[in-house]
Design a protein around this motif. Structure first.
Motif, short mmCIF file in Angstrom:
data_model
loop_
_atom_site.label_atom_id
_atom_site.label_comp_id
_atom_site.label_asym_id
_atom_site.label_seq_id
_atom_site.Cartn_x
_atom_site.Cartn_y
_atom_site.Cartn_z
N ALA A 188 2.94 2.02 -3.91
CA ALA A 188 2.20 1.91 -4.57
C ALA A 188 1.75 3.87 -5.20
O ALA A 188 1.31 4.59 -5.73
N ARG A 189 2.22 4.47 -3.74
CA ARG A 189 2.22 5.76 -3.99
C ARG A 189 3.83 6.72 -3.65
O ARG A 189 3.62 7.75 -4.05
N SER A 190 4.67 5.55 -4.25
CA SER A 190 6.04 5.99 -4.21
C SER A 190 6.34 5.73 -6.07
O SER A 190 5.34 5.17 -6.54
N ILE A 191 7.08 6.97 -5.91
CA ILE A 191 7.71 7.30 -7.73
C ILE A 191 8.88 6.38 -7.57
O ILE A 191 9.74 5.72 -8.13
N ALA A 192 9.60 6.65 -6.25
CA ALA A 192 10.97 5.43 -5.92
C ALA A 192 11.19 4.57 -5.81
O ALA A 192 9.69 4.40 -4.46
N PRO A 193 11.74 3.62 -5.48
CA PRO A 193 11.86 2.23 -4.51
C PRO A 193 11.39 2.73 -3.32
O PRO A 193 12.30 3.66 -2.55
N VAL A 194 10.96 1.94 -2.31
CA VAL A 194 10.84 2.30 -0.83
C VAL A 194 11.36 0.92 0.00
O VAL A 194 11.06 -0.60 0.15
N THR B 34 0.98 -0.97 -0.38
CA THR B 34 -0.11 0.09 -0.06
C THR B 34 1.10 0.92 -0.04
O THR B 34 0.28 1.72 -0.51
N THR B 35 2.00 1.19 0.43
CA THR B 35 2.67 2.18 0.46
C THR B 35 3.48 1.95 -0.24
O THR B 35 3.55 3.60 -1.15
N LEU C 141 3.84 -3.50 -8.72
CA LEU C 141 5.60 -3.24 -7.73
C LEU C 141 5.70 -5.38 -7.77
O LEU C 141 5.47 -5.97 -7.11
N PRO D 64 8.30 0.74 -7.39
CA PRO D 64 6.70 1.32 -7.71
C PRO D 64 6.50 0.72 -9.14
O PRO D 64 8.11 2.08 -9.68
N LEU E 243 20.23 -1.50 -7.98
CA LEU E 243 19.34 -0.45 -7.60
C LEU E 243 18.73 -0.86 -9.22
O LEU E 243 17.65 -0.59 -9.67
N ARG F 165 12.46 1.78 6.28
CA ARG F 165 11.25 2.82 6.24
C ARG F 165 9.77 2.88 7.20
O ARG F 165 9.72 3.54 7.67
#
Lengths: 233, 277
Positions: free
Chosen positions: A74-80, A71-72, A121, A111, A141, A84
């Motif tokens: 999906a709202r990011s453009i950068a790798p999570v 869920t997190t 994802l 994402p 990466l 975090r």
């Protein structure tokens, strides 16, 4: 490159799984997972190479709907990076269980956003110290970004309708560069011929590969020839 | 100092985002005279609704003094959707390792001249270096950035000249716009930092990030909509079939007719409508 080229294989899920296996092997990772949504086909795809017992448990518990990793990201453009989320209660719930199945909490999710509002994802894990993880991460990466989009595009294009809608649209610069490569020129040759920098050639090649769903330049040339964009020489 | 606000943490930084949209309104709507939509003193466009990442510069008082926006080139972005005239009808670059940066600006009213930490020059370089660093840390190798000739000169003057351009310089409203390429390499980042005398970590630490967040007693933001991976079909078969029929009947040229028929047969083959329609 030992990465499985998905477009060379028929669609069944086990090929997606062997792609995940090869990504893990190439990049010193334990496990990989992909979840994606295609709003045009109105379908959801998931493939993982986690142990079967954990897959079963994950679905039984309905974690796919509350796993904060998904869920997190999906709202990011950068790798999570999952670091975090270590303080997050939902994250702890999922990973306390995952730990019992040998899944480390060291991981990240990339994402992918596609042209039709499609979202994918791509997650990878590796059991190691924070230090090792950060070193490994910076090394792989870029490659993981490529793998994520390759996997996502392949899954999305496996649907007939999306395939029809997304005929690869290469720019004339991209076609021109692929044509010179097909003629046997090196990247530096092409840069000299077109009087542009080597890096500009590289950027257009990368874009051309992505649009053609190819992992390597020779695959891209082959596919461009197949589509009649480039003449075989 | 620099903070990154994206779809993951934007509910905690509504004040910073509002200041940023206001800054964009003053710069793009006011000073530069771009054709942008300003409402309630804020410049917000359709791409701000796609959860982009914002790299935001704040001064020591915690006020927004600079900002830039990043989007992936694999999905919808400005060059693919609204700046296509720059590319003269050519399709845009698409790559997992290229991001697009847009709406780069600094607050020339709040900052002064000269070379201090509170100058336009320093803030510009810090934002450039930090945004390149953020991209590099995400595995990104190159940025395609939509700028005007003024920004192009600023880049060149700050030892950060684009290594190339894509497309052409075309008028965008009252001003010309162009698309430049920048590599996200340590070499480029170090050159910019050396030029402006930037030392140490540019990004805020955890404590500063918390201090910049909205106060705890602020009205709770609207709950974040959890992205649903599983969706119910929103269009029925008969609606789709009807749509295809309309497309065929409304076709004015042979190409339009052919395209409409191609779509209908693709939908039929995918089993999404019945072949009889």
């Amino acid at each position: 490159m030992s990465v499985v080229d998905l477009s060379k294989l028929a669609y069944p899920e086990n090929n997606l799984r062997s792609f995940l296996d090869s990504v893990c092997e190439t990049h010193e990772l334990d496990y990989a997972a992909y979840a994606g949504m295609n709003p045009i086909a109105q379908s959801v795809h998931g493939v993982v190479n986690y142990p079967d017992a954990w897959q079963t448990r994950y679905v039984e518990q309905g974690f796919q709907t509350r796993d904060p990793v998904l869920t997190t990201a999906a709202r990011s453009i950068a790798p999570v990076d999952w670091q975090r989320m270590r303080g997050d209660e939902a994250f702890k719930t999922v990973f306390r269980e995952a730990h019992d199945f040998g899944i480390a909490e060291q991981g990240l999710t990339i994402p992918v956003r596609g042209p039709f509002g499609d979202v994918g994802l791509f997650s990878v894990t590796r059991n190691c110290s924070d230090d090792e993880w950060s070193k490994l991460k910076s090394k792989i990466l870029g490659e993981l970004q490529n793998a994520a989009v390759h996997l996502h595009d392949h899954v999305v294009h496996s649907h007939e309708l999306t395939r029809v809608l997304s005929h690869p649209s290469l720019s004339s610069r991209e076609v021109e560069i692929l044509q010179w490569i097909a003629a046997g020129k090196t990247q530096q040759d092409v840069a000299d011929i077109l009087n542009i920098s080597n890096r500009t050639v590289e950027v257009h090649l990368r874009s051309g590969r992505s649009k053609l769903g190819a992992l390597t330049t020779s695959q891209a040339v082959g596919r461009a020839i197949g589509l009649g964009l480039v003449y075989p020489l | 100092m620099i903070i990154v606000v994206d779809g993951v943490n934007r509910d905690r930084y509504t004040r910073l985002l509002d200041e940023m949209f206001a800054l964009r309104a003053r710069v793009f709507g006011g000073r530069l005279g771009w054709e942008v939509d300003v409402r309630d003193g804020k410049e917000i466009d359709q791409f701000d609704h796609l959860d982009p990442a914002y790299v935001i510069g704040v001064n020591d008082a915690g006020r927004v003094v600079s900002c830039v926006r990043a989007l992936q080139t694999t999905g919808p972005h400005m060059l693919s959707d609204v700046f296509s005239s720059i590319l003269a009808g050519e399709p845009p670059l698409r790559s997992p390792t290229i991001w697009e940066s847009t709406r780069f600006c600094v607050d020339t009213e709040a900052l002064d001249r000269g070379k201090s930490r509170n100058s336009v020059g320093y803030a510009t370089c810090e934002l450039m270096a930090a945004s390149l660093q953020y991209c590099k840390d995400s595995g990104i190798t190159d940025i395609v950035t939509v700028i005007d000739p003024v920004m192009n000169r600023v880049l060149k003057r700050s030892d950060c000249a684009p290594y190339d351009y894509v497309g052409e310089t075309v008028p965008m409203g009252k001003v010309p716009a162009m698309a430049a390429l920048l590599d996200c390499t340590d070499e480029r980042i170090e050159k910019i930092k050396a030029f402006a005398g930037i030392e140490g970590d540019m990004f805020v630490d955890e404590a500063t990030a918390q201090a910049l967040a909205d106060p705890a007693d602020a009205p709770a933001p609207a709950p974040i909509e959890v992205p649903q991976l599983v969706k119910e079909p929103v269009v029925t078969q008969s609606q789709l079939a009807e749509y295809c029929m309309d497309q065929v009947l409304d076709a004015h040229t042979a190409e339009e007719l052919e395209a409409a028929q191609r779509l209908a047969s693709a939908l039929a083959q995918a089993g999404m409508i019945h072949a009889g329609h």
